[in-house]
Design a protein around this motif. Structure first.
Motif, PDB file in Angstrom:
ATOM      1  N   LEU A   4      -7.867  -0.247   3.200  1.00 30.71           N
ATOM      2  CA  LEU A   4      -9.024  -0.802   3.918  1.00 30.71           C
ATOM      3  C   LEU A   4      -8.800  -2.279   4.234  1.00 30.71           C
ATOM      4  O   LEU A   4      -9.028  -2.718   5.370  1.00 30.71           O
ATOM      5  CB  LEU A   4     -10.303  -0.613   3.088  1.00 30.71           C
ATOM      6  N   ALA A   5      -8.345  -3.045   3.258  1.00 32.50           N
ATOM      7  CA  ALA A   5      -8.111  -4.479   3.472  1.00 32.50           C
ATOM      8  C   ALA A   5      -7.057  -4.712   4.551  1.00 32.50           C
ATOM      9  O   ALA A   5      -7.225  -5.588   5.418  1.00 32.50           O
ATOM     10  CB  ALA A   5      -7.698  -5.144   2.160  1.00 32.50           C
TER      11      ALA A   5
ATOM     12  N   VAL B   7       0.848  -1.206   0.000  1.00 31.98           N
ATOM     13  CA  VAL B   7       0.000   0.000   0.000  1.00 31.98           C
ATOM     14  C   VAL B   7       0.876   1.244   0.000  1.00 31.98           C
ATOM     15  O   VAL B   7       0.597   2.210  -0.733  1.00 31.98           O
ATOM     16  CB  VAL B   7      -0.979   0.005   1.200  1.00 31.98           C
TER      17      VAL B   7
ATOM     18  N   SER C 123      -6.218   5.371  -7.584  1.00 36.43           N
ATOM     19  CA  SER C 123      -6.578   5.714  -6.203  1.00 36.43           C
ATOM     20  C   SER C 123      -7.302   4.556  -5.529  1.00 36.43           C
ATOM     21  O   SER C 123      -7.191   4.374  -4.313  1.00 36.43           O
ATOM     22  CB  SER C 123      -7.420   6.987  -6.149  1.00 36.43           C
ATOM     23  N   ALA C 124      -8.032   3.755  -6.309  1.00 35.88           N
ATOM     24  CA  ALA C 124      -8.732   2.602  -5.745  1.00 35.88           C
ATOM     25  C   ALA C 124      -7.759   1.570  -5.175  1.00 35.88           C
ATOM     26  O   ALA C 124      -8.068   0.910  -4.177  1.00 35.88           O
ATOM     27  CB  ALA C 124      -9.628   1.963  -6.809  1.00 35.88           C
ATOM     28  N   VAL C 125      -6.588   1.444  -5.769  1.00 36.59           N
ATOM     29  CA  VAL C 125      -5.585   0.498  -5.267  1.00 36.59           C
ATOM     30  C   VAL C 125      -5.156   0.904  -3.859  1.00 36.59           C
ATOM     31  O   VAL C 125      -5.096   0.074  -2.944  1.00 36.59           O
ATOM     32  CB  VAL C 125      -4.367   0.424  -6.217  1.00 36.59           C
TER      33      VAL C 125
ATOM     34  N   LEU D  65     -10.333   8.255   3.489  1.00 34.73           N
ATOM     35  CA  LEU D  65     -11.794   8.305   3.409  1.00 34.73           C
ATOM     36  C   LEU D  65     -12.307   9.738   3.401  1.00 34.73           C
ATOM     37  O   LEU D  65     -13.192  10.090   2.629  1.00 34.73           O
ATOM     38  CB  LEU D  65     -12.397   7.527   4.584  1.00 34.73           C
TER      39      LEU D  65
ATOM     40  N   PHE E 232      -6.398   5.020   6.895  1.00 36.28           N
ATOM     41  CA  PHE E 232      -7.561   4.819   6.045  1.00 36.28           C
ATOM     42  C   PHE E 232      -8.565   5.963   6.235  1.00 36.28           C
ATOM     43  O   PHE E 232      -9.164   6.434   5.271  1.00 36.28           O
ATOM     44  CB  PHE E 232      -8.238   3.472   6.332  1.00 36.28           C
TER      45      PHE E 232
ATOM     46  N   PHE F 227      -6.792   3.084  -1.771  1.00 35.68           N
ATOM     47  CA  PHE F 227      -7.952   3.135  -0.879  1.00 35.68           C
ATOM     48  C   PHE F 227      -8.368   1.737  -0.414  1.00 35.68           C
ATOM     49  O   PHE F 227      -8.435   1.470   0.781  1.00 35.68           O
ATOM     50  CB  PHE F 227      -9.119   3.827  -1.603  1.00 35.68           C
ATOM     51  N   PHE F 228      -8.644   0.836  -1.357  1.00 31.47           N
ATOM     52  CA  PHE F 228      -9.117  -0.497  -0.982  1.00 31.47           C
ATOM     53  C   PHE F 228      -8.000  -1.351  -0.397  1.00 31.47           C
ATOM     54  O   PHE F 228      -8.264  -2.209   0.449  1.00 31.47           O
ATOM     55  CB  PHE F 228      -9.812  -1.174  -2.162  1.00 31.47           C
ATOM     56  N   GLY F 229      -6.764  -1.099  -0.821  1.00 32.69           N
ATOM     57  CA  GLY F 229      -5.637  -1.790  -0.199  1.00 32.69           C
ATOM     58  C   GLY F 229      -5.503  -1.416   1.269  1.00 32.69           C
ATOM     59  O   GLY F 229      -5.319  -2.278   2.130  1.00 32.69           O
TER      60      GLY F 229
END
Length: 153
Positions: free
Chosen positions: A140-141, A17, A132-134, A81, A77, A136-138
């Motif tokens: 979060l995971a 991340v 950005s999704a990589v 967000l 995160f 953001f969701f990375g």
């Protein structure tokens, strides 16, 4: 042994991340420089808030990578967000300009994303939006995984 492996995997994912964030930040800096040269201060509040906050992500995320504490992953995160939306709002405003529209609000996010995907906002903007999704969701995971690992200990 399994807990140690899971913790090491989370730390490794924390680095992934962080690496994705570095790529995203590099592209973001090039966009910021272009904005500074050409936008004449348009959307300055959105642009600077987004840029500074996204750099601010580095502090709690680095603390997570060093300590493995789930709290730091969640703080990082949380920064994403709250402040990614400022970049989204900037993209929506720019897409409205390209389209010659003046509708207020983020309800135009999907049309703005389509304008970006069409290439009308430039390759860097399209990459920045999608990548950005990589991050953001990375993040979060990893935060969820760190929480589960902490609960299992």
């Amino acid at each position: 042994m399994t807990q140690h492996y899971f913790h090491s995997s989370l730390t490794g994912m924390g680095y992934v991340v962080l690496g994705a964030w570095l790529i995203q930040a590099t592209v973001g800096v090039t966009l910021l420089v272009s904005w500074a040269r050409h936008a004449h201060g348009q959307s300055a509040g959105l642009v600077w808030t987004h840029a500074v906050a996204m750099v601010g992500f580095l502090v709690p995320w680095s603390a997570f990578v060093v300590t493995g504490a789930a709290l730091w992953a969640w703080v990082g995160f949380g920064v994403l967000l709250v402040f990614i939306g400022f970049g989204d709002a900037t993209m929506v405003r720019r897409a409205r300009t390209v389209l010659g529209e003046t509708n207020p609000g983020l309800r135009d996010y999907v049309p703005a994303a389509l304008v970006a995907l069409s290439g009308r906002l430039g390759r860097r903007t399209t990459f920045h939006m999608l990548f950005s999704a990589v991050v953001f969701f990375g993040a979060l995971a990893v935060a969820i995984g760190a929480t589960v690992a902490a609960a299992a200990s």
